[in-house]
Write an enzyme that holds these catalytic residues in place. Structure first.
Site, short mmCIF file in Angstrom:
data_model
loop_
_atom_site.label_atom_id
_atom_site.label_comp_id
_atom_site.label_asym_id
_atom_site.label_seq_id
_atom_site.Cartn_x
_atom_site.Cartn_y
_atom_site.Cartn_z
N PHE A 225 -17.82 28.78 -46.96
CA PHE A 225 -18.27 29.67 -48.03
C PHE A 225 -19.77 29.85 -47.86
O PHE A 225 -20.54 28.90 -48.00
CB PHE A 225 -18.00 29.08 -49.42
CG PHE A 225 -18.61 29.91 -50.54
CD1 PHE A 225 -17.84 30.84 -51.22
CD2 PHE A 225 -19.95 29.76 -50.88
CE1 PHE A 225 -18.41 31.61 -52.23
CE2 PHE A 225 -20.53 30.53 -51.89
CZ PHE A 225 -19.75 31.45 -52.57
N GLU A 226 -20.16 31.07 -47.56
CA GLU A 226 -21.57 31.41 -47.56
C GLU A 226 -21.70 32.90 -47.81
O GLU A 226 -20.87 33.70 -47.35
CB GLU A 226 -22.28 31.00 -46.26
CG GLU A 226 -21.79 31.67 -45.00
CD GLU A 226 -22.59 31.28 -43.75
OE1 GLU A 226 -23.30 30.26 -43.78
OE2 GLU A 226 -22.49 32.02 -42.74
N ILE A 227 -22.71 33.26 -48.57
CA ILE A 227 -23.07 34.67 -48.80
C ILE A 227 -24.49 34.81 -48.29
O ILE A 227 -25.40 34.12 -48.75
CB ILE A 227 -22.97 35.05 -50.28
CG1 ILE A 227 -21.57 34.73 -50.83
CG2 ILE A 227 -23.28 36.54 -50.46
CD1 ILE A 227 -21.41 34.99 -52.32
#
Length: 351
Positions: free
Chosen positions: A278-280
């Site tokens: 999970f990374e933005i």
């Protein structure tokens, strides 16, 4: 007599339900506190969270929904590196991200594969969203061994490794691709931001704002959700190689970076890392001169193959040595699960 038996049976049934509810609550508490405690705690103690001082971004020009084919306030997309066999797991992820958030915002999906996608996969994901869906194949030089790698040495490491994924060749290809080539794929060339997706993950909570827009209006470069410690045998020389890079290119290292998140007071590697499934990310960061030089330095050292450097510690080290803490955001309000670890937002019913 029949009535009293019925009352007793009902009471027993309600008692069983009560016990089950207590067990579920205890399990949820254990689950949420068992994980995500190492890097997160250090990050929170190191400075104040942006969430308390910044407002979340709303819809485009006051709108609560974005048209599937319309212009979004941010040029962004979900991106997943998957294979055809991941269809079922990817469908579960899409169903949840659509239900929790994207059914209103309709950001596009980009799926990448080292082989051509099957028609079954394409239709299987298209059926779940109104948003645009794009499919791409990896470019040859981004998947496999670069010419400077001693493949015999790499083979010996795989055959003797005892750590998770240690014997996998394709996993190392994946880590190298996610570290240095994902943002260069032609389908991502016009994107400002990307949100990484994986098969078989869960999003526990509804998301009532636009995280892409929130990051853009607040000048954020990297968003994360879970921060465990890396397993040392997989990154035996990664920190020393990073120190060598910093010694060679001191002009690239800002004085106000958040390096103390990955370096303790003795100068040793804390092994804290953002779990990058999970990374933005503002992709201008990965496209920057600093990041490109850092990845190239690591890539030529061979650690992706002579050890098993993951994209999570590589991304995390880059974030820590190049960015200010004010450019990094902990998405505490997004409930998320990836096999083995999870995060429940503070105050949520599940927690």
């Amino acid at each position: 007599m029949f009535s009293s038996r019925r009352v007793v049976a009902t009471a027993k049934f309600l008692g069983i339900l009560a016990v089950l509810a207590l067990l579920l609550h205890a399990g949820a508490t254990l689950f949420s506190t068992r994980y995500n405690t190492n890097g997160q705690g250090i990050f929170d103690m190191w400075g104040d969270s942006l969430a308390s001082s910044k407002e979340y971004g709303g819809g485009a020009e006051g709108l609560s929904e974005y048209s599937p084919q319309g212009i979004k306030p941010v040029n962004a997309a979900f991106v997943a590196l998957v294979r055809n066999r991941d269809l079922y797991g990817m469908r579960k992820t899409i169903q949840e991200i659509e239900s929790r958030w994207n059914h209103k915002y309709n950001y596009p999906y980009i799926f990448l594969n080292d082989e051509p996608f099957s028609d079954k996969f394409k239709q299987g994901v298209k059926d779940l969203t109104k948003a645009e869906v794009r499919f791409g194949q990896l470019e040859p030089d981004s998947w496999g061994y670069p010419p400077w790698i001693d493949q015999k040495k790499a083979q010996i490491e795989r055959e003797t490794a005892t750590y998770i994924k240690g014997r996998s060749e394709s996993y190392r290809f994946m880590c190298r691709f996610q570290s240095g080539f994902l943002h260069k794929h032609p389908l991502l060339k016009d994107l400002e931001f990307y949100w990484r997706l994986e098969p078989d993950v869960h999003y526990f909570c509804n998301i009532d704002y636009d995280p892409f827009l929130y990051m853009k209006i607040n000048g954020l470069k990297y968003g994360w959700n879970i921060a465990p410690s890396e397993y040392e045998p997989t990154v035996r020389t990664l920190w020393n190689t990073t120190v060598q890079f910093m010694d060679r290119y001191p002009e690239l290292i800002p004085k106000d970076s958040m390096i103390d998140w990955v370096r303790d007071n003795k100068g040793q590697y804390t092994k804290c890392h953002f779990w990058s499934n999970f990374e933005i990310v503002d992709l201008s960061f990965y496209r920057s001169e600093q990041y490109e030089k850092f990845f190239d330095f690591l890539d030529h050292s061979g650690g992706f193959f002579y050890e098993r450097w993951g994209d999570a510690p590589v991304h995390s080290l880059a974030v820590s040595i190049f960015l200010k803490k004010s450019q990094v955001h902990y998405f505490d309000d997004i409930g998320y699960y990836h096999p083995a670890m999870a995060h429940c937002p503070a105050g949520s019913k599940e927690r």
